[in-house]
Design a protein around this motif. Structure first.
Motif, PDB file in Angstrom:
ATOM      1  N   CYS A  23       0.823  -1.308   0.088  1.00  0.00           N
ATOM      2  CA  CYS A  23       0.223  -0.197   0.065  1.00  0.00           C
ATOM      3  C   CYS A  23       0.726   1.254   0.150  1.00  0.00           C
ATOM      4  N   MET A  24       2.119   1.153   0.522  1.00  0.00           N
ATOM      5  CA  MET A  24       2.785   2.349   0.691  1.00  0.00           C
ATOM      6  C   MET A  24       3.595   2.536  -0.548  1.00  0.00           C
ATOM      7  N   MET A  25       4.176   1.619  -1.386  1.00  0.00           N
ATOM      8  CA  MET A  25       4.687   2.201  -2.799  1.00  0.00           C
ATOM      9  C   MET A  25       3.711   2.525  -3.584  1.00  0.00           C
ATOM     10  N   PRO A  26       2.375   1.835  -3.800  1.00  0.00           N
ATOM     11  CA  PRO A  26       1.582   2.491  -4.953  1.00  0.00           C
ATOM     12  C   PRO A  26       1.159   3.791  -4.484  1.00  0.00           C
ATOM     13  N   ILE A  28       2.983   6.222  -3.025  1.00  0.00           N
ATOM     14  CA  ILE A  28       4.050   6.980  -3.547  1.00  0.00           C
ATOM     15  C   ILE A  28       3.872   7.375  -5.152  1.00  0.00           C
ATOM     16  N   GLY A  29       3.756   6.162  -5.737  1.00  0.00           N
ATOM     17  CA  GLY A  29       3.570   6.093  -7.393  1.00  0.00           C
ATOM     18  C   GLY A  29       2.526   7.107  -7.694  1.00  0.00           C
ATOM     19  N   GLU A  30       1.375   6.842  -7.017  1.00  0.00           N
ATOM     20  CA  GLU A  30       0.011   7.643  -7.395  1.00  0.00           C
ATOM     21  C   GLU A  30       0.426   9.153  -7.134  1.00  0.00           C
ATOM     22  N   GLY A  31       1.079   9.610  -6.120  1.00  0.00           N
ATOM     23  CA  GLY A  31       1.369  11.025  -5.755  1.00  0.00           C
ATOM     24  C   GLY A  31       2.339  11.403  -6.932  1.00  0.00           C
ATOM     25  N   ILE A  62      -1.854   1.408 -11.085  1.00  0.00           N
ATOM     26  CA  ILE A  62      -1.100   1.383 -10.095  1.00  0.00           C
ATOM     27  C   ILE A  62      -2.036   0.888  -8.827  1.00  0.00           C
ATOM     28  N   GLU A  63      -3.242   1.296  -8.732  1.00  0.00           N
ATOM     29  CA  GLU A  63      -4.099   1.086  -7.488  1.00  0.00           C
ATOM     30  C   GLU A  63      -4.350  -0.799  -7.771  1.00  0.00           C
ATOM     31  N   SER A  64      -4.342  -1.283  -8.805  1.00  0.00           N
ATOM     32  CA  SER A  64      -4.524  -2.641  -8.828  1.00  0.00           C
ATOM     33  C   SER A  64      -3.388  -3.411  -7.900  1.00  0.00           C
TER      34      SER A  64
END
Length: 89
Positions: A23-26, A28-31, A62-64
């Protein structure tokens, strides 16, 4: 400590790490994706519909990843396939 207890401990620790990192890495990627999209829209406002459409497709992909990590952690906690293997032996 018997084998069922050690499998339960390993499953809970793995599920926690999977959920935390998954949950943390996606997030960051979404941000970063939203930040880049907003910068692009600020530079070229005429391209906003195209950038927004591409952004939403990218955010869904990314959320998937986070959803898959959540599903794996729920399988490890509630429907662990390793417990059936140990109980059969």
């Amino acid at each position: 400590m018997d084998s069922i207890t050690s499998i339960a401990i390993a499953s809970i620790i793995t599920a926690g790490l999977t959920t935390a990192i998954g949950c943390m890495m996606p997030a960051i990627g979404e941000g970063k994706a939203v930040s880049s999209a907003l910068n692009s829209i600020a530079q070229q406002p005429d391209a906003a519909p195209t950038i927004t459409r591409t952004l939403f497709v990218g955010l869904a992909m990314i959320e998937s990843t986070a959803i898959y990590c959540f599903v794996v952690s729920m399988i490890l906690i509630f429907a662990n396939p390793f417990w059936n293997y140990i109980l059969a032996n």
